[in-house]
Scaffold this motif. Structure first.
Motif, PDB file in Angstrom:
ATOM      1  N   HIS A   3      67.551  56.135  18.031  1.00  0.00           N
ATOM      2  CA  HIS A   3      68.879  55.926  18.599  1.00  0.00           C
ATOM      3  C   HIS A   3      68.968  56.588  19.969  1.00  0.00           C
ATOM      4  O   HIS A   3      68.110  57.387  20.349  1.00  0.00           O
ATOM      5  CB  HIS A   3      69.971  56.483  17.680  1.00  0.00           C
ATOM      6  N   LEU A  39      79.069  55.874  15.576  1.00  0.00           N
ATOM      7  CA  LEU A  39      77.762  55.240  15.474  1.00  0.00           C
ATOM      8  C   LEU A  39      77.942  53.735  15.529  1.00  0.00           C
ATOM      9  O   LEU A  39      78.713  53.155  14.758  1.00  0.00           O
ATOM     10  CB  LEU A  39      77.080  55.644  14.163  1.00  0.00           C
ATOM     11  N   ARG A  41      75.893  49.830  15.959  1.00  0.00           N
ATOM     12  CA  ARG A  41      74.601  49.188  15.715  1.00  0.00           C
ATOM     13  C   ARG A  41      74.680  47.716  16.094  1.00  0.00           C
ATOM     14  O   ARG A  41      75.675  47.049  15.841  1.00  0.00           O
ATOM     15  CB  ARG A  41      74.211  49.324  14.245  1.00  0.00           C
ATOM     16  N   GLN A  46      70.584  51.304  17.862  1.00  0.00           N
ATOM     17  CA  GLN A  46      71.652  52.203  17.439  1.00  0.00           C
ATOM     18  C   GLN A  46      72.081  53.072  18.615  1.00  0.00           C
ATOM     19  O   GLN A  46      71.236  53.645  19.312  1.00  0.00           O
ATOM     20  CB  GLN A  46      71.190  53.100  16.289  1.00  0.00           C
ATOM     21  N   GLY A 119      66.940  51.840  10.335  1.00  0.00           N
ATOM     22  CA  GLY A 119      68.328  51.391  10.240  1.00  0.00           C
ATOM     23  C   GLY A 119      69.270  52.439   9.701  1.00  0.00           C
ATOM     24  O   GLY A 119      70.468  52.203   9.560  1.00  0.00           O
ATOM     25  N   PRO A 121      71.428  56.071   9.587  1.00  0.00           N
ATOM     26  CA  PRO A 121      72.180  56.846  10.575  1.00  0.00           C
ATOM     27  C   PRO A 121      71.411  58.092  10.986  1.00  0.00           C
ATOM     28  O   PRO A 121      70.587  58.603  10.223  1.00  0.00           O
ATOM     29  CB  PRO A 121      73.470  57.208   9.832  1.00  0.00           C
ATOM     30  N   TRP A 134      78.707  48.479   7.231  1.00  0.00           N
ATOM     31  CA  TRP A 134      77.280  48.816   7.176  1.00  0.00           C
ATOM     32  C   TRP A 134      76.591  47.927   6.164  1.00  0.00           C
ATOM     33  O   TRP A 134      77.062  47.804   5.041  1.00  0.00           O
ATOM     34  CB  TRP A 134      77.113  50.273   6.774  1.00  0.00           C
TER      35      TRP A 134
END
Length: 222
Positions: A3, A39, A41, A46, A119, A121, A134
């Motif tokens: 990320h 967060l 995506r 991310q 994928g 967090p 999510w």
């Protein structure tokens, strides 16, 4: 790449722009004493958007933009040793990861490639998933370029740092930039305090908060 974290003045407007212009999904939130993070995506990308007291010193020196990059690493201890030899500060993370600081204001997080969920967090925070968000759907954009705000005096040192620690190479057509072939991402030192362009996406590319995205080809119907 796991990320990228952005330090911004207004998290809400940043989230709104990434969702409305680039199709990101706002998937989770984390509120801490000195910061508030969202967060987002989109496909395999991310982005963490953070604002609050903890971001103010960074923004005062660099303006809004990329404050953290998290990457997977085949050999975290070796990368950490290389960072230490170049004068960086290294801290251990749970699960075998490490944080690297001290080369400019950007924090680098090294994550062991084995067992890493691309994928999932970012670890180390208490994320609260948003209802029905999510996982995110859609993969219209891919991250192509990350602009890092660095003082001119640090740019040569940073290039050496990225080459030895991350194995990045000079970009074939952009000598001042570094390139990660596995990730397909260019890391480009940028001037501090220059306004970060934010605008609607063009036909095939868009830049927002120091991140440049390219449009992915739509799947061919069969």
């Amino acid at each position: 790449m796991s990320h990228v974290e952005l330090f911004v003045r207004d998290k809400v407007s940043t989230v709104r722009h990434l969702v409305s212009s680039l199709g990101f999904t706002h998937v989770a939130d984390c509120v801490e004493v000195d910061r508030s993070s969202a967060l987002l995506r989109c496909g395999d990308v991310q982005v963490v958007a953070t604002s609050g007291w903890a971001t103010r010193a960074f923004i005062a020196r660099n303006g809004e933009g990329v404050a953290g990059v998290a990457v997977t690493c085949d050999d975290v201890p070796a990368a950490a040793r290389a960072a230490r030899t170049l004068g960086a500060g290294v801290g251990d993370l749970a699960g075998g990861g490490a944080t690297v600081t001290g080369i400019g204001d950007v924090t680098h997080t090294l994550l062991p490639a084995g067992g890493h969920d691309p994928g999932g967090p970012p670890a180390g925070r208490r994320w609260v998933p948003r209802d029905d968000a999510w996982p995110a759907a859609g993969d219209a954009w891919a991250l192509e370029r990350v602009e890092l705000r660095l003082p001119a005096a640090l740019r040569e040192r940073y290039a050496v740092f990225c080459g030895r620690v991350f194995g990045l190479e000079s970009h074939p057509s952009q000598p001042s930039s570094l390139y990660s072939a596995p990730a397909g991402v260019t890391f480009a030192p940028a001037e501090q305090r220059v306004p970060v362009p934010v605008g609607p996406p063009a036909a095939r590319a868009v830049t927002a908060y120091g991140l440049a995205f390219r449009a992915l080809a739509a799947p061919v119907p069969r």
